[in-house]
Design a protein around this motif. Structure first.
Motif, short mmCIF file in Angstrom:
data_model
loop_
_atom_site.label_atom_id
_atom_site.label_comp_id
_atom_site.label_asym_id
_atom_site.label_seq_id
_atom_site.Cartn_x
_atom_site.Cartn_y
_atom_site.Cartn_z
N ASP A 97 -2.34 3.82 7.08
CA ASP A 97 -3.42 4.80 7.03
C ASP A 97 -4.42 4.60 8.17
N ASN A 98 -3.90 4.47 9.39
CA ASN A 98 -4.74 4.33 10.59
C ASN A 98 -5.58 3.06 10.62
N THR A 99 -5.26 2.11 9.76
CA THR A 99 -5.96 0.82 9.79
C THR A 99 -5.60 0.08 11.07
N GLN A 100 -6.60 -0.44 11.74
CA GLN A 100 -6.34 -1.19 12.96
C GLN A 100 -5.89 -2.61 12.63
N VAL A 101 -5.13 -3.20 13.52
CA VAL A 101 -4.72 -4.59 13.34
C VAL A 101 -5.89 -5.49 13.71
N GLU A 111 -0.74 -9.83 18.69
CA GLU A 111 -1.09 -8.49 18.21
C GLU A 111 0.12 -7.56 18.28
N GLY A 112 0.92 -7.71 19.32
CA GLY A 112 2.15 -6.92 19.41
C GLY A 112 3.16 -7.31 18.34
N ALA A 113 3.22 -8.60 18.03
CA ALA A 113 4.15 -9.07 17.00
C ALA A 113 3.80 -8.49 15.64
N VAL A 114 2.52 -8.36 15.35
CA VAL A 114 2.10 -7.75 14.07
C VAL A 114 2.65 -6.34 13.97
N ARG A 115 2.57 -5.58 15.04
CA ARG A 115 3.08 -4.20 15.03
C ARG A 115 4.60 -4.17 14.80
N LYS A 116 5.31 -5.07 15.45
CA LYS A 116 6.76 -5.12 15.27
C LYS A 116 7.12 -5.45 13.82
N PRO A 126 10.99 1.39 2.02
CA PRO A 126 10.64 2.82 2.06
C PRO A 126 9.77 3.26 0.89
N ASP A 127 9.73 2.45 -0.18
CA ASP A 127 8.90 2.80 -1.34
C ASP A 127 7.43 2.43 -1.12
N VAL A 128 7.12 1.65 -0.09
CA VAL A 128 5.71 1.34 0.21
C VAL A 128 5.14 2.54 0.97
N SER A 129 4.27 3.29 0.32
CA SER A 129 3.78 4.54 0.90
C SER A 129 2.33 4.48 1.36
N PHE A 130 1.58 3.48 0.87
CA PHE A 130 0.16 3.39 1.24
C PHE A 130 -0.26 1.93 1.08
N CYS A 131 -0.53 1.27 2.20
CA CYS A 131 -0.84 -0.16 2.13
C CYS A 131 -1.72 -0.58 3.32
N PRO A 132 -2.98 -0.10 3.34
CA PRO A 132 -3.85 -0.40 4.48
C PRO A 132 -4.24 -1.87 4.59
N ALA A 133 -3.99 -2.68 3.55
CA ALA A 133 -4.32 -4.10 3.61
C ALA A 133 -3.29 -4.91 4.39
N GLN A 213 -11.68 -2.64 -0.10
CA GLN A 213 -10.60 -3.46 0.44
C GLN A 213 -10.74 -3.67 1.95
N ARG A 214 -11.32 -2.70 2.62
CA ARG A 214 -11.54 -2.87 4.05
C ARG A 214 -12.53 -4.01 4.33
N TRP A 215 -13.52 -4.18 3.43
CA TRP A 215 -14.44 -5.31 3.62
C TRP A 215 -13.66 -6.62 3.74
N LEU A 216 -12.66 -6.76 2.88
CA LEU A 216 -11.89 -8.01 2.82
C LEU A 216 -10.81 -8.04 3.88
N PHE A 217 -10.01 -6.97 3.95
CA PHE A 217 -8.84 -6.93 4.83
C PHE A 217 -9.19 -6.23 6.14
N GLY A 218 -10.03 -6.86 6.93
CA GLY A 218 -10.35 -6.24 8.22
C GLY A 218 -11.72 -6.59 8.74
#
Length: 559
Positions: A97-101, A111-116, A126-133, A213-218
């Motif tokens: 959901d557009n969350t930055q690394v 940082e590139g490895a996280v994206r990979k 495929p069942d994970v549909s929303f996981c910004p954390a 959750q953004r407070w914690l994960f980001g």
């Protein structure tokens, strides 16, 4: 790895100032209770090397689905998925959901490895549909992994946890949204001063809580987030609620009485969390978090289920790009000035009350069920108008212009189960309040004094409150309700006498007195201290009634 244990993904210069490697190198503890204490105390927090060993062990012990992708799967698929893209230009999966690394002291390669890794997880789940954390989790785990494949395996085990009692990370919009609502409910009960501030300065208070959750994960700095994650891996999801509540308490303490830095409290909290080192240490943050006496894990699970049910009934299960958070009717929108009319309270007072009710009913708008000025001063008519609605709001205005009332969690038809005798029912979500001459809310005594009780095993026999609708008779809906008194080992029944209705009187709160007593003619009443709510009198102890109203909660989509 280098002598300090940092791998090739870490910017060593930044790490030396953030997490040093000064502590013990081994952990022999095997008992869960001792492990919890060590995690809370930060036993492995000062040792980069030991933290990596502990993470490996804790994640290895997570019960997972039979088929869970491992390091070898990553090695097989990463080339096909990444292709010829440079890792820095890789897109992030939609589920973040557009969350930055978060950088977390990673170098460009890290940082590139996280994206990979995130793209490979999207391929395998495929069942994970929303996981910004997830970006924050992967970025942290990458610190303590030999290579990308090992980090991928660790993240997969967290996602594949199949122990229903050990929720780890939200993986759908429905789960995420219900967690936000649950956090809002917990703020309402455990951070009332902060909640009052949020309601005052934010038109959209639920949007503020949706950021938790953004407070914690980001937003939390790496050394703070790592401390939280240490305990999270041992104790589970409840830790996240605790820490977010502690953050809000510190924010309120620092900002109370001061003008906000912007007109956006949501952004102010993010900035506060990002710079939290100016205010409180990681140790003090966790100390505050674990000083909060939260409901049991099972009780919070029931609240989460109730919130999920409310969202499902509104058809809110996936994020819609054209709609803001959950299509909710927020506090300032739920009570429309042009449509709302009461003989007892104004729009502002009703909005104050609306900010106290459970989050799943903030989805609804007030619906006048009974008015003594319209329907007459009759308790029988009161019951007739209210039955079939759950929850309800009772408002009373005395001849001395005092205003008080109660939020009542359970359908008044439950009184019929006692065969004409006066019997108490309801749940610990009930509360009583006064609005005039001053505002005061009194919740169930167990919320502020959990030492009165010990949780007992839950049974699935009673109906779970259904948002904005009459109570369902469908057996599939018969779940144990949040804060049912029988979940708690109370010393006596006097702490759980929530609401009772007979032909000649209505009672709210019992034990040592009654919070509210109203006679059958809706003419006279009395109020005093009661054990259930541990309240002061809500108005003059003996009073004459000028007006009584009962309000229900209407889904705006059914209007």
């Amino acid at each position: 790895m280098d002598p300090l244990g940092y791998n090739c993904f870490v910017d060593r210069d930044k790490m030396d100032a953030t997490i040093q490697d000064l502590g013990p190198k081994e952990l022999s503890c095997t008992e869960l209770q001792e492990l919890k204490q060590l995690a809370r105390q930060g036993y492995w927090a000062r040792s980069y090397t030991l933290r990596g060993k502990v993470y490996q062990r804790l994640i290895r012990d997570i019960p997972c689905r039979t088929v869970t992708p491992d390091a070898s799967v990553y090695s097989d698929i990463v080339g096909k998925i990444v292709g010829k893209h440079s890792s820095g230009s890789l897109p992030l999966p939609e589920f973040v959901d557009n969350t930055q690394v978060p950088s977390y002291c990673l170098n460009t390669r890290g940082e590139g490895a996280v994206r990979k890794i995130l793209l490979c997880i999207a391929n395998q789940f495929p069942d994970v549909s929303f996981c910004p954390a997830l970006p924050a989790v992967v970025a942290l785990l990458l610190h303590y992994s030999i290579d990308e494949a090992e980090c991928f395996e660790k993240a997969c085990r967290i996602l594949a946890c199949n122990d229903p009692s050990k929720k780890l990370i939200d993986q759908s919009f429905l789960a995420f949204e219900s967690s936000c609502m649950t956090f809002g409910d917990l703020v309402n009960k455990y951070c009332q001063a902060a909640h009052k501030l949020m309601v005052a300065v934010s038109e959209d208070v639920l949007q503020v809580y949706a950021d938790w959750q953004r407070w914690l994960f980001g937003e939390l700095p790496l050394n703070y987030f790592a401390r939280v994650f240490d305990v999270f891996l041992v104790e589970g999801y409840k830790v996240l609620y605790r820490v977010a509540l502690a953050i809000l308490k510190f924010f309120h303490k620092v900002r109370a009485g001061q003008p906000l830095e912007s007109d956006n409290v949501k952004q102010d909290i993010r900035t506060f969390v990002k710079d939290i080192a100016k205010t409180v240490s990681p140790e003090k943050l966790l100390e505050k978090a674990f000083a909060i006496r939260l409901f049991s894990r099972k009780e919070i699970q029931l609240l989460q289920m109730a919130n999920e049910k409310a969202l499902k009934q509104k058809g809110i299960t996936v994020k819609q790009k054209s709609v803001s958070l959950s299509k909710r009717q927020f506090v300032h929108l739920a009570v429309h000035a042009e449509n709302f009319h009461s003989e007892i309270v104004g729009v502002k007072e009703m909005r104050d009350i609306w900010s106290w009710v459970p989050e799943r009913f903030a989805l609804c708008q007030p619906l006048l069920l009974f008015s003594s000025l319209q329907h007459g001063y009759s308790l029988t008519r009161f019951y007739f108008q209210c039955e079939g609605h759950e929850p309800t709001l009772l408002l009373i205005k005395t001849t001395q212009k005092e205003v008080c009332g109660a939020y009542l969690s359970t359908d008044w038809s439950e009184r019929n189960k006692f065969g004409g005798k006066l019997g108490f029912f309801g749940t610990g979500e009930c509360f009583v309040f006064r609005l005039q001459p001053e505002v005061q809310r009194y919740e169930w005594v167990v919320i502020k004094h959990p030492e009165l009780t010990k949780p007992v095993s839950l049974e699935s026999t009673t109906i779970l409150s259904s948002p904005c609708h009459s109570v369902s008779s469908d057996p599939a809906d018969r779940l144990s309700p949040f804060l049912a008194a029988r979940h708690f080992n109370l010393p006596s029944k006097t702490e759980s006498l929530f609401m009772a209705g007979g032909n000649d009187c209505l009672i709210i709160g019992g034990g040592g007195g009654q919070a509210l007593y109203i006679d059958g003619d809706l003419n006279r009443g009395r109020t005093g201290h009661c054990d259930t709510f541990n309240n002061q009198p809500l108005c003059s102890e003996n009073f004459l009634i000028a007006a009584v109203e009962a309000w229900g909660f209407q889904d705006p989509d059914t209007q």
